[in-house]
Design a protein around this motif. Structure first.
Motif, PDB file in Angstrom:
ATOM      1  N   UNK A 193     -11.154  33.628 -77.058  1.00  0.00           N
ATOM      2  CA  UNK A 193      -9.711  33.442 -77.101  1.00  0.00           C
ATOM      3  C   UNK A 193      -9.119  33.663 -78.493  1.00  0.00           C
ATOM      4  N   UNK A 194      -9.966  33.974 -79.469  1.00  0.00           N
ATOM      5  CA  UNK A 194      -9.518  34.207 -80.838  1.00  0.00           C
ATOM      6  C   UNK A 194      -9.502  35.707 -81.126  1.00  0.00           C
ATOM      7  N   UNK A 195      -8.485  36.168 -81.805  1.00  0.00           N
ATOM      8  CA  UNK A 195      -8.361  37.588 -82.131  1.00  0.00           C
ATOM      9  C   UNK A 195      -9.041  37.943 -83.450  1.00  0.00           C
ATOM     10  N   UNK A 196      -9.495  36.961 -84.175  1.00  0.00           N
ATOM     11  CA  UNK A 196     -10.084  37.233 -85.486  1.00  0.00           C
ATOM     12  C   UNK A 196     -11.482  37.827 -85.369  1.00  0.00           C
TER      13      UNK A 196
END
Length: 77
Positions: free
Chosen positions: A36-39
């Motif tokens: 769920x993280x774009x990093x």
């Protein structure tokens, strides 16, 4: 009714993907949060704990199992 969930951030050394695998073996489903993280290097110690479709009488036992598995993972067992 609906998509109700808690987001949980565990200790930095927790691997939510490993926790998910161990929990599934015990009949408990969680979603690792890294997806769920774009990093580039998302945290691996976060997970989503859904409960809206779980019978209320099963929630406490599921949380107990998750806590037990986290303790086991952190202690290296």
């Amino acid at each position: 009714f609906g998509g109700t969930a808690f987001w949980v951030t565990g200790p930095e050394q927790l691997d939510a993907n490993k926790l998910m695998e161990a929990a599934l073996e015990r009949g408990v489903v969680i979603e690792p949060g890294d997806v769920f993280f774009a990093e580039e290097n998302p945290p691996r110690n976060c997970f989503r704990l859904g409960f809206s479709s779980i019978s209320a009488d099963r929630i406490e036992e599921g949380v107990r199992i998750i806590a037990e598995l986290i303790e086991q993972q952190l202690s290296g067992k």
